[in-house]
Design an enzyme around this catalytic site. Structure first.
Site, PDB file in Angstrom:
ATOM      1  N   GLU A   1       0.963   3.833   1.896  1.00 55.88           N
ATOM      2  CA  GLU A   1       1.474   4.211   3.207  1.00 55.88           C
ATOM      3  C   GLU A   1       2.656   3.330   3.614  1.00 55.88           C
ATOM      4  O   GLU A   1       3.665   3.831   4.116  1.00 55.88           O
ATOM      5  CB  GLU A   1       0.371   4.121   4.270  1.00 55.88           C
ATOM      6  CG  GLU A   1      -0.816   5.022   4.026  1.00 55.88           C
ATOM      7  CD  GLU A   1      -1.932   4.382   3.216  1.00 55.88           C
ATOM      8  OE1 GLU A   1      -3.075   4.858   3.309  1.00 55.88           O
ATOM      9  OE2 GLU A   1      -1.670   3.398   2.466  1.00 55.88           O
TER      10      GLU A   1
ATOM     11  N   CYS B   1      -2.208  -0.531   7.498  1.00 55.85           N
ATOM     12  CA  CYS B   1      -1.389   0.673   7.365  1.00 55.85           C
ATOM     13  C   CYS B   1      -1.400   1.488   8.653  1.00 55.85           C
ATOM     14  O   CYS B   1      -0.369   2.035   9.048  1.00 55.85           O
ATOM     15  CB  CYS B   1      -1.874   1.511   6.189  1.00 55.85           C
ATOM     16  SG  CYS B   1      -1.527   0.745   4.589  1.00 55.85           S
TER      17      CYS B   1
ATOM     18  N   CYS C   1      -5.866   1.850   5.883  1.00 50.29           N
ATOM     19  CA  CYS C   1      -6.529   0.619   6.307  1.00 50.29           C
ATOM     20  C   CYS C   1      -5.945   0.192   7.656  1.00 50.29           C
ATOM     21  O   CYS C   1      -4.928   0.742   8.093  1.00 50.29           O
ATOM     22  CB  CYS C   1      -6.334  -0.472   5.253  1.00 50.29           C
ATOM     23  SG  CYS C   1      -4.648  -1.128   5.188  1.00 50.29           S
TER      24      CYS C   1
ATOM     25  N   HIS D   1       0.846  -1.190   0.000  1.00 44.13           N
ATOM     26  CA  HIS D   1       0.000   0.000   0.000  1.00 44.13           C
ATOM     27  C   HIS D   1       0.881   1.239   0.000  1.00 44.13           C
ATOM     28  O   HIS D   1       2.053   1.192   0.413  1.00 44.13           O
ATOM     29  CB  HIS D   1      -0.899   0.003   1.230  1.00 44.13           C
ATOM     30  CG  HIS D   1      -1.924  -1.089   1.223  1.00 44.13           C
ATOM     31  ND1 HIS D   1      -3.003  -1.085   2.072  1.00 44.13           N
ATOM     32  CD2 HIS D   1      -2.048  -2.210   0.471  1.00 44.13           C
ATOM     33  CE1 HIS D   1      -3.747  -2.150   1.855  1.00 44.13           C
ATOM     34  NE2 HIS D   1      -3.173  -2.860   0.882  1.00 44.13           N
TER      35      HIS D   1
END
Length: 160
Positions: A58, A89, A86, A56
């Site tokens: 992040e 993250c 999420c 992801h």
């Protein structure tokens, strides 16, 4: 002409990174990490290109920042994200000891686009975990939602 505030510049960097990712067949997620007024790292989502469901934006930005600063302790840094992180993250943000996360769109927005998001807002995770990470929600939200809308209208898009 109105001068852009540093916080807006940092979020717009995350938006640019997300657009870069979308051009490469990725999804509309981008992140930047800053310390003071200096950008430490910026990244977009690479889930599809890397075949890694944890890639992801992040997490990619945290990895880059940790390498650049040569430490896993990112205290004093703030992460800007086009979307509410999420749970995975948010945990990485907490573990990296980032001071705060600033986000535009929400997890619920990503779910509406077909992403397999866990419907747990960061404020709930923060409260349950007693995390010191600061939260700034809905920052430049409309610009982030415009990015999501453009991605949703693009041919060949793939959610995960």
């Amino acid at each position: 002409m109105v001068k852009e505030k540093p916080e807006e510049r940092f979020m717009r960097l995350a938006l640019r990174k997300a657009r870069e990712g979308v051009r490469k067949g990725q999804t509309p997620f981008g992140a930047s990490i800053v310390r003071g007024d200096a950008v430490v790292a910026a990244a977009h989502n690479t889930v599809w290109s890397s075949g890694d469901p944890t890639a992801h934006a992040e997490v990619n930005a945290i990895r880059r920042a940790a390498r650049r600063l040569k430490t896993i302790d990112l205290s004093g840094c703030v992460l800007y994200s086009t979307c509410e992180p999420c749970p995975m993250c948010f945990a990485a943000i907490h573990w990296a000891r980032l001071d705060a996360v600033v986000f535009g769109a929400r997890i619920a927005d990503a779910r509406r686009l077909g992403f397999n998001e866990l419907a747990v807002p960061d404020r709930t995770l923060k409260r349950l975990a007693k995390s010191p990470v600061g939260l700034v929600e809905d920052f430049l939200r409309e610009e982030c939602l415009d990015l999501f809308r453009a991605w949703a209208a693009s041919p060949g898009k793939r959610a995960y």
